[in-house]
Each structure stands twice: as structure tokens, then as C-alpha cells.
Design a protein around this motif. Structure first.
Motif, short mmCIF file in Angstrom:
data_model
loop_
_atom_site.label_atom_id
_atom_site.label_comp_id
_atom_site.label_asym_id
_atom_site.label_seq_id
_atom_site.Cartn_x
_atom_site.Cartn_y
_atom_site.Cartn_z
N TYR A 85 -16.81 4.81 10.03
CA TYR A 85 -18.07 5.02 10.81
C TYR A 85 -18.69 4.24 10.71
O TYR A 85 -19.21 3.19 11.71
N LYS A 89 -19.54 1.95 13.85
CA LYS A 89 -21.61 1.73 14.36
C LYS A 89 -21.65 0.32 13.86
O LYS A 89 -22.70 0.15 15.52
N THR A 202 -16.85 8.39 16.97
CA THR A 202 -17.91 8.68 17.31
C THR A 202 -19.27 7.50 17.23
O THR A 202 -19.86 6.72 18.36
N ILE A 205 -18.72 5.28 20.87
CA ILE A 205 -19.09 5.55 21.73
C ILE A 205 -20.15 5.37 21.99
O ILE A 205 -21.45 5.40 23.20
N GLN A 206 -21.27 4.93 20.96
CA GLN A 206 -22.80 4.69 21.04
C GLN A 206 -22.74 3.37 20.80
O GLN A 206 -23.79 2.71 21.54
#
Length: 263
Positions: A85, A89, A202, A205-206
């Protein structure tokens, strides 16, 4: 025609995941990059969703057969998913578009990620192909468990960089440290891959826009493939599975290195 080949490849992604418990992303990224012409950064993000979702369906089927050890899966998944993650990110978006210059030539971000992808596959293949004696298996004490947790965190960073589900890195760890039989290592790895991949996605996605219609349609074909693979897996010897998996990873590493460097 290329789009058709891509969707046929999606079936093979699921097929490989079902038989070996990993390696799906080894097909996914090259198919997205070399057949469907996606940018490697986007391809690694899409790979996490495709492989994670497909692995989820495989996990359900293997759980019904008693081939998934949830406790072991979560022990291995937690350190690595944190690494995945954070990498997707924060690290991947901040890698410069040009990493190195070699006179008039340059090493781009995309080429760097694909070469790293191939190198990790090459190293993992040797881990799977090497014949290990029982005496070579390390027993885990408190000290070695801490080391394993740290290693899994860095495995998560590597998974995040190359957009892989991590089966080709996690299965050797399950065999060596958790001492699982090959088929249970495969079933358990699918759960770990599901967790790592979808949590990592996830983070993407940001940072980027997703083509959900493509992702869902491509993943549907991959899910069909994993059901076929799980059926075939019943009739394959465990030792043969390990060798097949290792040789497959080795061959694909050379293919990617050729595409990125020699060609």
C-alpha cells in the motif's frame, strides 16, 4: 486482433493462478504492456486488481477443499500488505520519469519497472527450482520470525513496485518457513495475493483514473481461467507443480529482459 489475444491471455492468467497459486501477474503485466499497449505504470496497477480479484475466486474454491490456512495467510499478508500500500500510494507516483542517463541514452521509469519485474522473476525461479533437503529448512524461533516479518515488508515493497500479486515470492516463503505442503502453499498464497493486490490497488485508485469497463471484462475472463486451472491442479503432482512454476517464471524473465534491453 491484439485485443482478442489479450482476452485469451486473460484466461491463461487465471489458468496459471489456479495451477500454481502464483505467476498470474507474470502474465498480466506483459499482456497489458506488450499486447494491449498499456503504460507499465498503469499496467502494474491494473494487474493488482485483475490478479487480486481472480485470486479471490480461487481462494474460495481452495478453502472449500481445505487447502487454505487463514491464520498463516494473515500472518504473512499483514507485513507485506503494508509495504504494498505504501509503495503504490507514495513511492511509485514519486519515481522520476527519467531515472538515469547513459550519454544519449536514458533509463525511463517504465523500463526500470519492467527490468525490476524481470530480475525478481529470475531470482524467484531459482528459489523454486533449487532442490532443498529437509535439513536446509530453517526453523522459526522468535528471532527468525522478526526477520521474516521484516523480509515480508520488503517483499510488499517489491510487489508494489512491479504490480505483482507476489505468489512467486510468497510461495517459497510458505514452503520454507510455514513448512506447508505445495498444494496448501498454493491455496494459502492465493488468499495472501488477494489481500496484497486489492489493498495495493486502493493506493492506485487515489492516484490515477481507472478504466473500470476494461478491468471488469478482462478480469471476468481471468476468473474463468482460474476455475479451469483449479480443476487441472487436482491431477498434477506437487513436485511437478513446483518445477513447472519455476521454469515458467525463469522463461518469462528472459522474455521481458529481451523485450526491454536487447530489442
Amino acid at each position: 486482433m491484439l485485443e482478442l489475444l489479450g482476452y485469451i491471455g486473460a484466461i491463461f492468467i487465471g489458468l496459471v493462478l489456479g495451477i500454481t497459486g502464483g505467476g498470474g501477474s507474470i502474465l498480466t503485466v506483459p499482456i497489458l504492456v506488450y499486447i494491449l499497449n498499456y503504460n507499465p505504470v498503469i499496467a502494474t496497477a491494473y494487474s493488482l486488481f485483475i490478479v487480486g480479484t481472480t485470486s479471490g475466486f480461487g481462494t474460495i474454491q481452495n478453502f472449500k477443499k481445505g487447502l487454505v490456512i487463514p491464520k498463516t495467510a494473515f500472518q504473512f499478508a499483514i507485513p507485506s500488505l503494508i509495504g504494498v500500500y505504501l509503495t503504490r500510494k507514495f513511492i511509485v507516483p514519486r519515481i522520476p520519469e527519467t531515472i538515469l542517463y547513459f550519454g544519449s541514452a536514458q533509463l525511463s521509469k517504465e523500463t526500470f519497472l519492467m527490468i525490476l519485474f524481470a530480475v525478481m522473476m529470475f531470482m524467484a525461479s531459482f528459489s523454486m527450482l533449487k532442490n532443498k533437503k529437509e535439513d536446509d529448512i530453517i526453523q522459526i524461533g522468535n528471532k527468525s520470525l522478526v526477520v521474516v516479518v521484516i523480509q515480508l515488508f520488503f517483499v510488499g515493497i517489491l510487489i508494489g513496485l512491479i504490480g505483482a500479486g507476489g505468489g512467486f515470492l510468497i510461495i517459497p516463503a510458505l514452503l520454507k518457513f510455514a513448512k506447508l505442503p505445495m498444494k496448501k502453499a498454493i491455496g494459502t498464497s492465493l488468499l495472501i495475493i488477494t489481500i496484497n493486490s486489492l489493498i495495493g490497488f486502493t493506493g492506485d485508485i487515489q492516484n490515477m483514473e481507472m478504466d473500470w469497463i476494461f478491468l471488469i471484462s478482462f478480469t471476468t475472463f481471468s476468473v474463468i481461467g482460474i476455475f479451469i486451472g483449479l480443476y487441472i491442479q487436482q491431477y498434477v503432482n506437487e513436485k511437478h507443480l513446483k518445477k513447472i512454476f519455476g521454469f515458467f517464471v525463469l522463461i518469462m524473465s528472459f522474455v521481458i529482459l529481451y523485450k526491454e534491453i536487447l530489442s
